[in-house]
Design a protein around this motif. Structure first.
Motif, short mmCIF file in Angstrom:
data_model
loop_
_atom_site.label_atom_id
_atom_site.label_comp_id
_atom_site.label_asym_id
_atom_site.label_seq_id
_atom_site.Cartn_x
_atom_site.Cartn_y
_atom_site.Cartn_z
N MET A 1 40.56 41.48 37.25
CA MET A 1 39.49 42.46 37.40
C MET A 1 38.12 41.82 37.19
SD MET A 1 41.12 45.15 38.32
CE MET A 1 42.16 43.90 39.11
N ALA A 2 38.04 40.76 36.40
CA ALA A 2 36.78 40.04 36.26
C ALA A 2 36.47 39.22 37.51
CB ALA A 2 36.84 39.13 35.03
N THR A 3 37.44 38.48 38.02
CA THR A 3 37.16 37.67 39.21
C THR A 3 36.91 38.54 40.43
OG1 THR A 3 39.53 37.45 39.74
CG2 THR A 3 38.54 35.74 38.34
N ARG A 4 37.56 39.71 40.51
CA ARG A 4 37.40 40.58 41.66
C ARG A 4 35.99 41.16 41.75
NH1 ARG A 4 42.01 45.06 42.69
NH2 ARG A 4 40.71 46.46 41.47
N LYS A 5 35.29 41.22 40.62
CA LYS A 5 33.91 41.69 40.61
C LYS A 5 32.90 40.54 40.59
CE LYS A 5 35.20 45.93 38.12
NZ LYS A 5 35.17 46.83 39.28
N VAL A 6 33.17 39.55 39.76
CA VAL A 6 32.22 38.44 39.61
C VAL A 6 32.12 37.61 40.89
CG1 VAL A 6 31.80 36.26 38.40
CG2 VAL A 6 32.43 38.32 37.10
N ALA A 7 33.25 37.32 41.53
CA ALA A 7 33.24 36.43 42.69
C ALA A 7 32.39 36.96 43.84
CB ALA A 7 34.67 36.14 43.15
N PRO A 8 32.54 38.23 44.27
CA PRO A 8 31.68 38.69 45.35
C PRO A 8 30.21 38.80 44.95
CG PRO A 8 33.01 40.50 44.51
CD PRO A 8 33.54 39.25 43.90
#
Length: 482
Positions: free
Chosen positions: A161-168
């Motif tokens: 859930m962190a990478t799904r928001k931070v990456a974009p």
């Protein structure tokens, strides 16, 4: 284990530096399998929130102007670091959230893919150039970063859930304040250090763990410099954030609650259906917004389906996720066990039959048996509310119209699952369902390359896929004379 815990930052990340909370406050992070304290983490305050917002706002102009290739390379390096540190990340997730280590490793793979996917999307920024239909103007349409974002993540998938928001957000050129869940902040803190190691500049990603979510989200939401909020969690909390977002007309992405139906038609391959049911129900211990919540099985195959599913559920091994052979870990906290127990008791009181399980497991730890219920009435709470635990309630249907009506009889519209040997029938049925996600003859469908999001009260916007980066971009039109 102790070495991994010792390497995890436990402070606040503000403007590229780890620091204590402004008032020195901390909160404990516990292992739900043993109830042991893993660490004490800095508890952010309103003053810390304002400092993090200052850092994000200050860094926005230079970060937004950073070439897309440079942003992409940072994400690509971060992806590589996730692979190198996969065992550390998996161990942390098992320790603080409870999922079996094999599932935690699977989340590392899944979460890492968002970094790789958006590294590739960062350099594919689209726009267009054309003449107006009247031939009076040139049109230039371009994408630009939304600006500083507040990202609020849940406890059940602390890395993904962190990478799904931070990456974009990184790919689009946005700065961020990340508020990880109180129950599972350690993975996010470790990931934040990883992003710094990958070369992310100071102030682009700020991280604010806190024992009180509102104490840090409130001041940030009220700050006129904030441009977007992205939240994953319950619908009631999301509704509150949406109300708050209206004050400054913020862009919003909301991934909220679910009540996923799993429909088994009379022509389904029952081996495939049971495999799918096990994956859709027990992945992450049922603590997932995409978890199958209601099982609707055609009356002609219901007895066989229940018998096969019962056999599989009896083979589930409950225990500490670090132990060999364990396939179902603890629930995340005591009140989660209380909630699941109450839902089962309500169903039984209304006439449901317990086929497997049905009870909590003695501690230490917060465990509940994998549970299969049959003949569950439509008014049972577990058919109307999100279970968030290892309970599978089964009801029957006779006609396709009845199945569609039952599946859609909820205010939620996130995930759904359909099992049938006739793919054309499955696709036609999918068009009748009011859900953003559908698994056709499969129980796990999440992928970084696919758009994730729901309809109705399950949220707004999409994460992942080509659509994911657009949530962090504004469209600007420039008109010029011919």
């Amino acid at each position: 284990m102790s070495e991994v815990l010792a390497s995890v930052p436990t402070g606040l990340l503000i403007d590229g530096a780890w620091r204590d909370a402004s008032d020195g406050g901390t909160f404990a992070v516990e292992n739900p399998a043993t109830e042991e304290v893993l660490a004490h983490v800095a508890s952010g305050t309103a003053d810390d929130a304002r400092a993090a917002m200052d850092a994000a706002a200050t860094a926005q102009e230079s970060w937004g102007a950073t070439p897309a290739r440079e942003r992409a390379e940072i994400l690509r390096r971060a992806f590589g670091l996730v692979q190198e540190r996969r065992e550390e990340l998996a161990l942390l997730m098992t320790l603080e959230m409870g999922k079996p280590l094999a599932e935690a490793r699977g989340e590392v793979t899944y979460g890492g893919e968002f970094l790789r996917w958006f590294a590739e999307e960062a350099v594919r920024d689209t726009g267009r150039y054309a003449h107006t239909p009247e031939g009076t103007l040139r049109m230039l349409v371009q994408q630009r970063p939304v600006g500083p974002c507040l990202l609020i993540t849940p406890w059940n998938f602390p890395l993904a859930m962190a990478t799904r928001k931070v990456a974009p957000a990184v790919a689009a050129g946005c700065t961020m304040v990340l508020k990880p869940a109180r129950l599972t902040p350690l993975t996010s803190l470790h990931f934040a250090q990883l992003m710094l190691d990958a070369g992310l500049p100071a102030g682009v990603l700020n991280v604010l763990p806190s024992a009180s979510a509102s104490s840090v989200s409130g001041p940030i939401m009220a700050d006129p410099r904030l441009r977007k909020v992205s939240f994953t969690g319950s619908t009631p909390v999301g509704q509150g954030l949406l109300r708050d977002a209206t004050q400054n007309v913020l862009r919003t992405s909301m991934e909220l609650g679910g009540n996923a139906p799993l429909v088994v038609f009379e022509d389904a391959d029952l081996d495939v259906a049971v495999d799918g049911a096990m994956a859709a129900k027990l992945r992450n211990g049922g603590e997932a917004c995409t978890a199958a919540n209601r099982f609707y099985v055609h009356e002609s195959v219901a007895d066989e389906f229940v018998a096969r599913l019962a056999e599989r559920m009896r083979g589930v091994v409950v225990g500490n996720g670090l132990d060999d052979g364990v396939t179902l870990g603890p629930l995340v906290e005591p009140k989660a066990v209380d909630s699941v127990e109450a839902l089962v008791a309500d169903a039984v009181e209304r006439g449901a039959e317990v086929v497997v399980g049905g009870s909590r497991v003695d501690g230490p730890g917060h465990f509940f048996q994998p549970t299969l219920l049959r003949d569950v009435p439509a008014d049972a709470r577990c058919m109307r509310e999100e279970i968030f635990g290892p309970v599978a309630p089964v009801a029957t249907f006779r006609t396709e119209d009845e199945a569609a009506e039952l599946a859609n009889s909820t205010e939620y519209g996130l995930a759904s699952y359909v099992f049938t040997a006739d793919v054309r029938r499955g696709l036609a049925f999918a068009e009748r369902l009011e859900f953003g996600l559908l698994g056709l003859n499969v129980g796990v469908i999440s992928n970084a390359a696919a758009p994730f999001g729901g309809m109705k009260q399950s949220g707004t916007g999409r994460e992942g896929g080509f659509e994911g980066i657009a949530e962090y971009q504004e469209t600007q039109y420039v008109g010029m004379p011919l």
